[in-house]
Scaffold this active site. Sequence first.
Site, PDB file in Angstrom:
ATOM      1  CG  MET A  30      -1.904  -1.190   1.200  1.00  0.00           C
ATOM      2  SD  MET A  30      -3.440  -0.901   2.069  1.00  0.00           S
ATOM      3  CE  MET A  30      -2.842  -0.569   3.705  1.00  0.00           C
ATOM      4  CG  HIS A  37       6.977  -2.008   2.169  1.00  0.00           C
ATOM      5  ND1 HIS A  37       6.922  -0.912   3.002  1.00  0.00           N
ATOM      6  CD2 HIS A  37       5.730  -2.528   2.153  1.00  0.00           C
ATOM      7  CE1 HIS A  37       5.689  -0.768   3.457  1.00  0.00           C
ATOM      8  NE2 HIS A  37       4.947  -1.737   2.970  1.00  0.00           N
ATOM      9  N   GLY A 149       4.846  -9.930   4.286  1.00  0.00           N
ATOM     10  CA  GLY A 149       5.574  -9.798   5.543  1.00  0.00           C
ATOM     11  C   GLY A 149       4.931 -10.602   6.668  1.00  0.00           C
TER      12      GLY A 149
HETATM   13  O1  PAF Z   1      -0.126  -5.733   3.756  1.00  0.00           O
HETATM   14  C1  PAF Z   1      -0.544  -4.813   3.021  1.00  0.00           C
HETATM   15  O2  PAF Z   1       0.118  -3.817   2.794  1.00  0.00           O
HETATM   16  C2  PAF Z   1      -1.922  -4.931   2.393  1.00  0.00           C
HETATM   17  O3  PAF Z   1      -2.828  -5.530   3.267  1.00  0.00           O
HETATM   18  C3  PAF Z   1      -1.916  -5.651   1.041  1.00  0.00           C
HETATM   19  C4  PAF Z   1      -1.458  -7.101   1.172  1.00  0.00           C
HETATM   20  C5  PAF Z   1      -0.997  -4.912   0.077  1.00  0.00           C
HETATM   21  C6  PAF Z   1      -3.329  -5.679   0.439  1.00  0.00           C
HETATM   22  O4  PAF Z   1      -3.825  -4.383   0.244  1.00  0.00           O
END
Ligand code: PAF
Length: 290
Positions: A30, A37, A149
Amino acid sequence: MRTLRDIDQLRSTLQEYRQRGQRIALVPTMGNLHAGHLALVACARQHADIVVASLFVNPMQFGPGEDLDGYPRTFSADQTQLTEAGCDVLFAPAASSLYPDGLETHTRVHVPVAGEGLCGGSRPGHFDGVSTVVSMLFNLVQPDVACFGEKDYQQLAVIRKLVADLHMPIEIIGVPIVRADDGLALSSRNGYLSAEERSTAPLLFGTLCTLRDALERGDSIESTLQQGKNALYDAGFVPDYLELRDASLGPVNKTTRQAVLLAAAKLGPARLIDNLSVQLPSGDAATAGH
Ligand code: PAF
């Protein structure tokens, strides 16, 4: 790195890679990227020839009164980080592309059991939103492998179940939590904390470590969890849940050895989550119940 917002462009680009026999990994995000990330991108790189990251603040997974509008959006910094991390394609669709008729009438994917209780209990509909958008991303990207994660432990369990139940030919890889030097699990929501709250925040992980040590010594589960909740309240958190589950999120019983402590707690404006695995001792020392 190519940034694509359009579904048809994404499909045709990925089709070319696939025709060349290249393996594709997906890292759904997101945005507001941090080292956690980037660890997902590094993992994806190890498992595929082409790394696709998605960046979409998914409205369906936010409940009423949650932080959808305030969720940090840092698109160009994210693009730079992904490029430097060796990502090949960034898919960043508009909400109107994924949900052309809005959210109300859109198909929803519900994963029972795994999505209930814990975060699913305190955020009704959250995991339906996650499962729906992840299903769409899986259908659009058709990755061979996808990386998530382990901080979002329940989310990972929900996605593993989704992929198994719907027979999606995708390998799901869980990537260990990345922590700040003081132990706080990295999260985009840490940015909501004031300087004072930020100095308190590592106590969430500190508490989990103390509880793990007590449980591994064979202390009673019930009283250990109660002590943990008290410690969190005393430090200024408002605990949402603090539970011990088996590694697949089922209830702990006398035969459970591999367990996980899971916590969610509000600290000021931020809802923080964390988890820690626990090796329960054998024998009567471990008494079930929470
Ligand atoms: O973990 C996240 O950032 C969100 O829940 C995801 C997996 C991208 C789904 O919107």
